[in-house]
Design a protein around this motif. Structure first.
Motif, mmCIF file in Angstrom:
data_model
loop_
_atom_site.group_PDB
_atom_site.id
_atom_site.type_symbol
_atom_site.label_atom_id
_atom_site.label_comp_id
_atom_site.label_asym_id
_atom_site.label_seq_id
_atom_site.Cartn_x
_atom_site.Cartn_y
_atom_site.Cartn_z
ATOM 1 N N ALA A 21 0.829 -1.214 0.000
ATOM 2 C CA ALA A 21 0.000 0.000 0.000
ATOM 3 C C ALA A 21 0.860 1.260 0.000
ATOM 4 O O ALA A 21 0.448 2.310 -0.515
ATOM 5 C CB ALA A 21 -0.921 0.005 1.212
ATOM 6 N N GLY A 22 2.068 1.176 0.549
ATOM 7 C CA GLY A 22 2.951 2.335 0.568
ATOM 8 C C GLY A 22 3.304 2.823 -0.830
ATOM 9 O O GLY A 22 3.606 4.009 -1.022
ATOM 10 N N TYR A 23 3.225 1.940 -1.810
ATOM 11 C CA TYR A 23 3.568 2.301 -3.186
ATOM 12 C C TYR A 23 2.435 3.042 -3.891
ATOM 13 O O TYR A 23 2.580 3.440 -5.052
ATOM 14 C CB TYR A 23 4.001 1.052 -3.953
ATOM 15 C CG TYR A 23 5.366 0.581 -3.499
ATOM 16 C CD1 TYR A 23 6.508 0.985 -4.162
ATOM 17 C CD2 TYR A 23 5.491 -0.215 -2.365
ATOM 18 C CE1 TYR A 23 7.764 0.586 -3.721
ATOM 19 C CE2 TYR A 23 6.749 -0.619 -1.916
ATOM 20 C CZ TYR A 23 7.877 -0.203 -2.592
ATOM 21 O OH TYR A 23 9.128 -0.589 -2.137
ATOM 22 N N ALA A 24 1.312 3.254 -3.175
ATOM 23 C CA ALA A 24 0.237 4.087 -3.722
ATOM 24 C C ALA A 24 0.512 5.563 -3.489
ATOM 25 O O ALA A 24 -0.173 6.428 -4.049
ATOM 26 C CB ALA A 24 -1.104 3.699 -3.078
ATOM 27 N N ALA A 25 1.514 5.876 -2.656
ATOM 28 C CA ALA A 25 1.856 7.276 -2.381
ATOM 29 C C ALA A 25 2.441 7.933 -3.626
ATOM 30 O O ALA A 25 3.182 7.303 -4.385
ATOM 31 C CB ALA A 25 2.839 7.348 -1.222
ATOM 32 N N ARG A 26 2.112 9.205 -3.799
ATOM 33 C CA ARG A 26 2.602 9.945 -4.960
ATOM 34 C C ARG A 26 3.755 10.873 -4.566
ATOM 35 O O ARG A 26 3.927 11.204 -3.399
ATOM 36 C CB ARG A 26 1.468 10.762 -5.578
ATOM 37 C CG ARG A 26 0.310 9.905 -6.089
ATOM 38 C CD ARG A 26 -0.636 10.734 -6.948
ATOM 39 N NE ARG A 26 -1.291 11.762 -6.172
ATOM 40 C CZ ARG A 26 -2.452 11.596 -5.544
ATOM 41 N NH1 ARG A 26 -3.068 10.427 -5.589
ATOM 42 N NH2 ARG A 26 -3.005 12.589 -4.874
ATOM 43 N N GLY A 27 4.506 11.295 -5.549
ATOM 44 C CA GLY A 27 5.581 12.249 -5.306
ATOM 45 C C GLY A 27 6.907 11.575 -4.999
ATOM 46 O O GLY A 27 7.036 10.347 -5.030
ATOM 47 N N LYS A 28 7.891 12.403 -4.666
ATOM 48 C CA LYS A 28 9.240 11.915 -4.396
ATOM 49 C C LYS A 28 9.345 11.541 -2.922
ATOM 50 O O LYS A 28 9.746 12.353 -2.069
ATOM 51 C CB LYS A 28 10.263 12.993 -4.755
ATOM 52 C CG LYS A 28 11.691 12.488 -4.797
ATOM 53 C CD LYS A 28 12.644 13.582 -5.244
ATOM 54 C CE LYS A 28 14.087 13.068 -5.277
ATOM 55 N NZ LYS A 28 15.023 14.132 -5.693
ATOM 56 N N VAL A 29 8.965 10.324 -2.595
ATOM 57 C CA VAL A 29 8.966 9.841 -1.216
ATOM 58 C C VAL A 29 9.518 8.419 -1.180
ATOM 59 O O VAL A 29 9.569 7.730 -2.202
ATOM 60 C CB VAL A 29 7.540 9.842 -0.599
ATOM 61 C CG1 VAL A 29 7.034 11.246 -0.393
ATOM 62 C CG2 VAL A 29 6.571 9.040 -1.474
ATOM 63 N N ARG A 30 9.941 7.990 0.006
ATOM 64 C CA ARG A 30 10.408 6.609 0.181
ATOM 65 C C ARG A 30 9.191 5.741 0.470
ATOM 66 O O ARG A 30 8.717 5.652 1.599
ATOM 67 C CB ARG A 30 11.434 6.542 1.306
ATOM 68 C CG ARG A 30 11.940 5.130 1.557
ATOM 69 C CD ARG A 30 13.214 5.091 2.375
ATOM 70 N NE ARG A 30 14.366 5.516 1.588
ATOM 71 C CZ ARG A 30 15.630 5.188 1.889
ATOM 72 N NH1 ARG A 30 15.884 4.415 2.912
ATOM 73 N NH2 ARG A 30 16.617 5.618 1.152
ATOM 74 N N ARG A 31 8.675 5.091 -0.557
ATOM 75 C CA ARG A 31 7.424 4.323 -0.443
ATOM 76 C C ARG A 31 7.566 3.095 0.451
ATOM 77 O O ARG A 31 6.615 2.703 1.128
ATOM 78 C CB ARG A 31 6.937 3.931 -1.846
ATOM 79 C CG ARG A 31 6.504 5.136 -2.678
ATOM 80 C CD ARG A 31 6.178 4.769 -4.119
ATOM 81 N NE ARG A 31 5.733 5.938 -4.871
ATOM 82 C CZ ARG A 31 6.555 6.838 -5.408
ATOM 83 N NH1 ARG A 31 7.871 6.679 -5.289
ATOM 84 N NH2 ARG A 31 6.085 7.879 -6.052
ATOM 85 N N SER A 32 8.748 2.504 0.465
ATOM 86 C CA SER A 32 8.955 1.333 1.327
ATOM 87 C C SER A 32 8.819 1.720 2.800
ATOM 88 O O SER A 32 8.270 0.959 3.608
ATOM 89 C CB SER A 32 10.341 0.725 1.068
ATOM 90 O OG SER A 32 11.370 1.676 1.287
ATOM 91 N N PHE A 33 9.280 2.911 3.152
ATOM 92 C CA PHE A 33 9.163 3.412 4.530
ATOM 93 C C PHE A 33 7.698 3.633 4.889
ATOM 94 O O PHE A 33 7.251 3.279 5.989
ATOM 95 C CB PHE A 33 9.947 4.716 4.660
ATOM 96 C CG PHE A 33 9.952 5.313 6.041
ATOM 97 C CD1 PHE A 33 10.777 4.795 7.032
ATOM 98 C CD2 PHE A 33 9.143 6.402 6.344
ATOM 99 C CE1 PHE A 33 10.792 5.350 8.302
ATOM 100 C CE2 PHE A 33 9.152 6.964 7.606
ATOM 101 C CZ PHE A 33 9.979 6.438 8.595
#
Length: 393
Positions: free
Chosen positions: A320-332
């Protein structure tokens, strides 16, 4: 309460405080967040090992106050504008973080030969995210105000609210065998509506409160009035059909927008340091280590199901973290959504009371809840964004 009960409560309270501090310090020396030590202190001091900290009404009440004050402090550290900016990503993470674990838990339990109702409750229990666990670790890692931290926080708040709706649905199915769309819509409206109304109405109320406190000039009035404001907001949330911790969070968020927010945060922190560890100790104390022994034949089916639930529950939230948009660390972000904590336990307990969860399935859900909870602190520390490394709050 007689003298014996008072003595037992005071011993448990003192042991929980000292144990949380000692185990927390040991974990920090080993490079892990102190919350992991507080959870371990609960396991060791709880009924299934030493029995010094029982799951009594007094301890559980202190734990409830602890998590409300913790979320109040999180609210004080929250920038509403930043939370609004990441709102789309947070909702996407929350939605996917509920759908994937629900489907995984439901299908796995169904494949294990259990009924649709039992599978529904297991799937529902897998949707939960413990905002208390995650926010504490984020704060320790100095990541609460990062973009990733704000997405996790927003998603966890949305998860809590959506979780109440899911709980209402599965409880209604257990009681009646059907779902009334009107009651589901009402639960959703009350939960989301309260948070919005609390923030909109709370802002002018918070400013009035701060002005009144400045005028009064009585010793300790700022911290007293702030904590009372948080507890009343928590009560309002519960009466409105939402979660008490959502109200406490909203109270902190609106007080954070006043000109005394720094003073309030400074005054509240020592109180949180006393009560919040009791919440984590109480969570750990609910672990029955006897269920973890694979040499006991009766434990094996539950342990196998629990292992499967840990896998689908962890992967579902992480993805679910990989649904985040933008330049972010999705795994975190995904790792921050993993812990079930007290929320998952509530689902399991209600399922057991309704007769929807047989004992082996109940045990499996409880084990899965605790394993995901214990996994999260080291995972977050390992995956945290580079800019937060080398600093702690």
């Amino acid at each position: 309460m007689d003298h014996g009960e008072l003595g037992g409560f005071l011993l448990a309270f003192a042991a929980a405080l000292v144990g949380a501090k000692v185990f927390g310090e040991l974990c920090e020396r080993l490079g892990q967040p102190s919350v992991l030590g507080e959870l371990l202190a609960g396991v060791v001091l709880g009924p299934s090992v030493l029995g010094i900290v029982p799951l009594s009404f007094g301890i559980l009440l202190l734990a409830e106050i602890g998590v409300m004050l913790l979320l109040f402090e999180v609210g004080l550290e929250t920038d509403l504008e930043e939370l609004a900016r990441v709102g789309g990503s947070a909702l996407a993470v929350a939605a996917l973080g509920m759908i994937l674990p629900f489907l995984g838990g439901y299908l796995l339990t169904l494949a294990a030969g259990f009924s649709s109702l039992t599978s529904l409750f297991v799937g529902a229990a897998m949707t939960a995210t413990s905002i208390g666990i995650t926010s504490r670790v984020l704060s320790e890692l100095n990541a609460l105000k990062s973009r990733e931290g704000q997405i996790i926080l927003g998603a966890a708040v949305a998860d809590d609210i959506l979780g109440l709706v899911v709980l209402a649905v599965v409880s209604q199915i257990a009681a009646t065998g059907t779902v009334a769309l009107g009651s589901v819509a009402k639960a959703a409206g009350l939960s989301f509506g309260f948070l919005i109304v609390a923030i909109v109405i709370g802002m002018p109320l918070a400013r009035v409160l701060v002005r009144a406190v400045a005028w009064a000039g009585v010793r300790g009035i700022l911290v007293t009035a702030s904590v009372a404001f948080a507890l009343l907001a928590a009560l309002g949330a519960e009466k409105a059909g939402s979660a008490a911790i959502v109200g406490a969070f909203a109270a902190g968020a609106v007080l954070a927008r006043t000109d005394r927010s720094r003073d309030i945060h400074h005054a509240v922190r020592p109180i949180v340091d006393v009560f919040a560890p009791i919440f984590f100790v109480a969570i750990g104390a609910q672990v029955n280590v006897g269920y973890l022994n694979p040499m006991v034949p009766e434990n094996r089916p539950a342990l196998l199901l629990a292992l499967g639930l840990v896998v689908v529950g962890t992967l579902g939230k992480f993805a679910a973290g990989y649904a985040a948009r933008g330049k972010v660390r999705r795994s975190f972000i995904g790792a921050g959504m993993i812990p079930r904590g007290e929320v998952g336990l509530i689902f399991a307990q209600i399922g057991k009371q309704n007769g929807a969860l047989p004992e082996p399935v109940f045990i499996a859900v409880v084990i899965a809840v605790f394993i995901t909870t214990f996994l999260t602190p080291p995972l977050l520390k390992w995956l945290r964004p580079p800019e937060t490394k080398g600093s702690t709050s």
